[in-house]
Enzyme design. Structure first.
Site, mmCIF file in Angstrom:
data_model
loop_
_atom_site.group_PDB
_atom_site.id
_atom_site.type_symbol
_atom_site.label_atom_id
_atom_site.label_comp_id
_atom_site.label_asym_id
_atom_site.label_seq_id
_atom_site.Cartn_x
_atom_site.Cartn_y
_atom_site.Cartn_z
ATOM 1 C CG ASP A 39 31.259 39.894 37.253
ATOM 2 O OD1 ASP A 39 32.307 40.006 36.586
ATOM 3 O OD2 ASP A 39 31.170 40.233 38.442
ATOM 4 C CE LYS A 95 35.849 50.269 45.878
ATOM 5 N NZ LYS A 95 35.317 49.408 46.897
ATOM 6 C CG ASP A 151 30.599 44.777 36.848
ATOM 7 O OD1 ASP A 151 29.830 43.806 36.960
ATOM 8 O OD2 ASP A 151 31.324 45.158 37.778
HETATM 9 P P1 GTP Z 1 29.363 40.130 44.423
HETATM 10 O O1 GTP Z 1 29.220 39.172 45.573
HETATM 11 O O2 GTP Z 1 28.045 40.718 44.010
HETATM 12 O O3 GTP Z 1 30.450 41.148 44.625
HETATM 13 O O4 GTP Z 1 29.799 39.265 43.162
HETATM 14 P P2 GTP Z 1 31.002 38.207 43.005
HETATM 15 O O5 GTP Z 1 31.045 37.291 44.149
HETATM 16 O O6 GTP Z 1 30.782 37.554 41.689
HETATM 17 O O7 GTP Z 1 32.324 39.055 43.096
HETATM 18 P P3 GTP Z 1 33.127 39.905 42.013
HETATM 19 O O8 GTP Z 1 32.147 40.538 41.073
HETATM 20 O O9 GTP Z 1 34.080 40.764 42.714
HETATM 21 O O10 GTP Z 1 33.983 38.784 41.273
HETATM 22 C C1 GTP Z 1 34.566 38.981 40.002
HETATM 23 C C2 GTP Z 1 34.567 37.647 39.272
HETATM 24 O O11 GTP Z 1 35.361 36.690 39.979
HETATM 25 C C3 GTP Z 1 33.187 37.052 39.150
HETATM 26 O O12 GTP Z 1 33.105 36.489 37.859
HETATM 27 C C4 GTP Z 1 33.140 36.001 40.249
HETATM 28 O O13 GTP Z 1 32.318 34.903 39.857
HETATM 29 C C5 GTP Z 1 34.579 35.570 40.366
HETATM 30 N N1 GTP Z 1 35.026 35.206 41.734
HETATM 31 C C6 GTP Z 1 35.121 36.026 42.820
HETATM 32 N N2 GTP Z 1 35.633 35.357 43.871
HETATM 33 C C7 GTP Z 1 35.869 34.085 43.441
HETATM 34 C C8 GTP Z 1 36.404 32.906 44.079
HETATM 35 O O14 GTP Z 1 36.773 32.870 45.258
HETATM 36 N N3 GTP Z 1 36.492 31.775 43.300
HETATM 37 C C9 GTP Z 1 36.102 31.771 41.998
HETATM 38 N N4 GTP Z 1 36.224 30.618 41.294
HETATM 39 N N5 GTP Z 1 35.602 32.850 41.363
HETATM 40 C C10 GTP Z 1 35.495 34.003 42.078
#
Ligand code: GTP
Length: 334
Positions: free
Chosen positions: A108, A159, A218
């Site tokens: 992302d 943070k 982001d």
């Molecule tokens: P929000 O729910 O809006 O916070 O988004 P998100 O779930 O994508 O979380 P975040 O932006 O913190 O995650 C950062 C990156 O890691 C993103 O590209 C997510 O797709 C990925 N990610 C987060 N948690 C996991 C997980 O448990 N498994 C996998 N495969 N990818 C994850």
């Protein structure tokens, strides 16, 4: 070289758009975000991209039916349950049999980082892992990284309160790792790379970091997802893409300013669209006014939307006046 891309998150902050489409498959100026990332990886010499999938893997299989993206081979690693960022890297890298230096990328982000330069920096340091850092004006919402003059990470400050750190650079979500990092990640357990694995590597003195001021964003929030789209059509980035997708139908009497119109979308007579993204296939009726909004579904004639996010199945009634609304409202959905 291989790369692991983390694409298994829920994308809650971009709901309702992500109810239908996982965040990395949402288009940014009519090209899926994942395709932007993999094209950049391919240009830096990556020949195989391992998608660390969890939530909703099927749309990824459908999006790339021949198993390639931007000329790079894909490997799908589907977690049986969400393993958090380090668990996901460990699962995907083992699944793909990675046994040499590899890149990890959050699915992302978008950036103009020179990936080959990051790999070269990592190798020159002989680091076990190297992070890409980017400066931000207000670091209080981020994981701030303190590095010394030689490029070794000294401390993470999550943070920070005002005055807690001088550093203004944050973890930008792209890493170069040695396969030995996998030994630090217990198989099939939920582990965070930012909160557990990297601090352990700092304690061992083997985590390097390179700060650059390249374009970086982001895309995970509606306002930043919108900006990421507009930045690709208005000359903010070196790459400039067309603001109107193939087969879009925009009435000659509509006015479209600093906006992206998706493939196959329609914009009817007399509508005014400013600083907005009309996603592929969306329908905007006549005399609609959109400002700073993201539309995936249908907006009825005469409606006025400011700072709104409209999901794929949503129908905004004609004449509606909405400000800062999400339709459907994710707070009322599962
Ligand atoms: P929000 O729910 O809006 O916070 O988004 P998100 O779930 O994508 O979380 P975040 O932006 O913190 O995650 C950062 C990156 O890691 C993103 O590209 C997510 O797709 C990925 N990610 C987060 N948690 C996991 C997980 O448990 N498994 C996998 N495969 N990818 C994850």
């Amino acid at each position: 070289m291989q790369a692991v891309i983390l694409v298994g998150g829920f994308g809650t902050r971009l709901r309702p758009l992500t109810f239908a489409t996982p965040k990395p498959l949402l288009p940014i100026a009519n090209v899926r975000q994942l395709e932007h990332l993999i094209a950049a990886l391919g240009s830096a010499g990556v020949t195989r991209a391992v998608l660390a999938l969890g939530f909703k893997p099927e749309p990824f299989f459908q999006a790339f039916p021949d198993g390639t993206c931007a000329g790079v081979d894909l490997h799908y690693a589907v977690e049986p349950e969400p393993l958090d960022t380090a668990g996901a890297v460990g699962f995907a890298a083992r699944d793909a049999g990675i046994d040499s230096t590899f890149i990890v990328m959050n699915g992302d982000i978008l950036s103009d980082l020179d990936l080959a330069a990051l790999v070269a920096f990592h190798r020159a340091r002989g680091a076990e892992g190297t992070l890409h850092l980017t400066p931000v004006e207000d670091p209080t919402q981020y994981g701030v990284v303190e590095a010394d003059a030689d490029g070794w990470v000294r401390r993470f400050v999550e943070k920070p309160q005002p005055g807690e750190t001088e550093s203004r650079v944050i973890n930008a979500g792209t890493y170069v790792l040695e396969p030995s990092v996998l030994d630090r990640i217990a198989p099939m357990q939920r582990v965070s790379i930012e909160r557990v694995v990297f601090p352990a590597m700092v304690a061992d003195g083997c985590l390097a970091a390179l700060a650059t001021d390249d374009y970086w964003i982001d895309t995970g929030r509606p306002d930043t997802y919108l900006k990421a789209n507009l930045d690709l059509v208005d000359g903010t980035r070196s790459l400039i893409l067309s603001s109107v997708g193939a087969n879009a139908r925009v009435s000659a009497t509509a006015s479209v300013t600093h906006s992206v119109i998706g493939e196959g979308a329609t914009v009817d007579d007399g509508s005014v669209i400013i600083d907005s993204v009309v996603l592929p296939g969306a329908r905007v009726g006549s005399s609609v006014r959109l400002e700073r909004s993201l539309v995936m579904g249908t907006v009825g004639a005469g409606a006025s939307l400011t700072d709104c996010v409209i999901g794929v199945d949503a129908v905004v009634a004609p004449g509606s006046q909405l400000v800062a609304a999400r339709v459907p409202d994710p707070a009322t959905m599962g």
